[in-house]
Design a protein around this motif. Structure first.
Motif, PDB file in Angstrom:
ATOM      1  N   UNK A  24      14.362 -24.219 -25.969  1.00  0.00           N
ATOM      2  CA  UNK A  24      13.482 -23.209 -25.373  1.00  0.00           C
ATOM      3  C   UNK A  24      13.512 -21.891 -26.144  1.00  0.00           C
ATOM      4  N   UNK A  25      14.499 -21.740 -27.040  1.00  0.00           N
ATOM      5  CA  UNK A  25      14.569 -20.527 -27.857  1.00  0.00           C
ATOM      6  C   UNK A  25      13.477 -20.484 -28.912  1.00  0.00           C
ATOM      7  N   UNK A  74      14.396 -30.486 -32.174  1.00  0.00           N
ATOM      8  CA  UNK A  74      15.585 -29.672 -32.428  1.00  0.00           C
ATOM      9  C   UNK A  74      16.761 -30.624 -32.476  1.00  0.00           C
ATOM     10  N   UNK A  75      17.441 -30.670 -33.610  1.00  0.00           N
ATOM     11  CA  UNK A  75      18.501 -31.652 -33.807  1.00  0.00           C
ATOM     12  C   UNK A  75      19.723 -31.301 -32.968  1.00  0.00           C
ATOM     13  N   UNK A  76      20.056 -32.153 -32.026  1.00  0.00           N
ATOM     14  CA  UNK A  76      21.179 -31.896 -31.121  1.00  0.00           C
ATOM     15  C   UNK A  76      22.368 -32.817 -31.377  1.00  0.00           C
ATOM     16  N   UNK A  77      22.149 -33.963 -31.983  1.00  0.00           N
ATOM     17  CA  UNK A  77      23.230 -34.920 -32.185  1.00  0.00           C
ATOM     18  C   UNK A  77      23.214 -35.497 -33.582  1.00  0.00           C
ATOM     19  N   UNK A  89       5.894 -18.604 -35.813  1.00  0.00           N
ATOM     20  CA  UNK A  89       6.833 -19.004 -34.771  1.00  0.00           C
ATOM     21  C   UNK A  89       7.693 -17.819 -34.341  1.00  0.00           C
ATOM     22  N   UNK A  90       8.316 -17.969 -33.172  1.00  0.00           N
ATOM     23  CA  UNK A  90       9.258 -16.971 -32.677  1.00  0.00           C
ATOM     24  C   UNK A  90      10.576 -17.676 -32.353  1.00  0.00           C
ATOM     25  N   UNK A  91      11.664 -16.912 -32.430  1.00  0.00           N
ATOM     26  CA  UNK A  91      12.986 -17.425 -32.072  1.00  0.00           C
ATOM     27  C   UNK A  91      13.650 -16.416 -31.152  1.00  0.00           C
ATOM     28  N   UNK A  92      13.993 -16.875 -29.957  1.00  0.00           N
ATOM     29  CA  UNK A  92      14.556 -16.012 -28.918  1.00  0.00           C
ATOM     30  C   UNK A  92      13.660 -14.793 -28.661  1.00  0.00           C
ATOM     31  N   UNK A 145      14.498 -28.941 -36.579  1.00  0.00           N
ATOM     32  CA  UNK A 145      15.207 -27.683 -36.767  1.00  0.00           C
ATOM     33  C   UNK A 145      16.695 -28.007 -36.821  1.00  0.00           C
ATOM     34  N   UNK A 146      17.377 -27.499 -37.841  1.00  0.00           N
ATOM     35  CA  UNK A 146      18.778 -27.829 -38.056  1.00  0.00           C
ATOM     36  C   UNK A 146      19.587 -26.560 -38.311  1.00  0.00           C
ATOM     37  N   UNK A 147      20.888 -26.705 -38.278  1.00  0.00           N
ATOM     38  CA  UNK A 147      21.801 -25.605 -38.575  1.00  0.00           C
ATOM     39  C   UNK A 147      22.553 -25.954 -39.856  1.00  0.00           C
ATOM     40  N   UNK A 148      22.745 -24.967 -40.719  1.00  0.00           N
ATOM     41  CA  UNK A 148      23.444 -25.190 -41.976  1.00  0.00           C
ATOM     42  C   UNK A 148      24.647 -24.264 -42.050  1.00  0.00           C
TER      43      UNK A 148
END
Length: 202
Positions: A85-86, A39-42, A129-132, A69-72
């Protein structure tokens, strides 16, 4: 009569050679591995360099890239800023066609695997997969036939070599697609999050 027999034998040999040449080059399978998921944090090489396109694929894969996993936001890649953990990835697998029940698992039981997969040219990547805590709908992703002008189309006697990267000397492909989407619009992420999977073909 002898000449006719010789012609028949010659034609038979030519037909046999042609049939062998037409066979797929992956009869015994190819070793496939998925780079470690994170999970990309930085900051990373991927942030802000280009818009993400739904189910896009590229063979221009630096050695430093991982599956992630990234955010766009507004077409720009940003750190996820989310809790790892989500996410619960049950399995990531290859299958020879969209309806196939035969799976070659790339990720299962919390760890990556090295698998042998016999490519058909109609292969798909599947993800559970699951998210939250909620199941996430993930469209199956074609392995071949994507990219500008169908650049990664499967061809006999070429196979996964269509992903050869001269700069790195490797055969790798990175696939980007939304985490969560609707059947009406599979190109839009309903979570704002995307996944990139990097496969190495050996």
């Amino acid at each position: 009569m002898k000449k006719t027999f010789e012609i028949v034998v010659l034609l038979s040999l030519l037909i046999g050679i042609s049939l062998i040449a037409c066979q797929k080059t992956d009869p015994i399978g190819t070793s496939v591995s998925m780079r470690k998921m994170a999970v990309q944090q930085g900051p990373s090489l991927n942030i802000g360099v280009a818009p993400i396109l739904a189910e896009s694929v590229t063979s221009q894969v630096p050695n430093e890239w991982t599956s992630e996993i990234i955010r766009v936001v507004n077409g720009q890649v940003l750190p996820c800023q989310c809790d790892s953990n989500d996410f619960k990835i049950d399995q990531i697998f290859l299958k020879t066609n969209e309806a196939s029940d035969d799976h070659s698992f790339l990720f299962q039981n919390g760890q990556n695997t090295n698998v042998i997969h016999t490519f058909s040219g109609n292969d798909f990547i599947g993800i559970d997969m699951t998210y939250q805590g909620n199941y996430v709908r993930m469209s199956d992703i074609p392995v071949f036939g994507q990219g500008a002008e169908n650049a990664y189309r499967y061809q006999d006697k070429v196979g996964v070599r269509v992903f050869y990267n001269q700069a790195t000397g490797s055969q790798s492909a990175a696939y980007s697609f939304p985490i969560g989407s609707s059947e009406d619009d599979p190109t839009v992420s309903t979570t704002g999050l995307w996944m990139r999977i990097v496969l190495d073909f050996n």
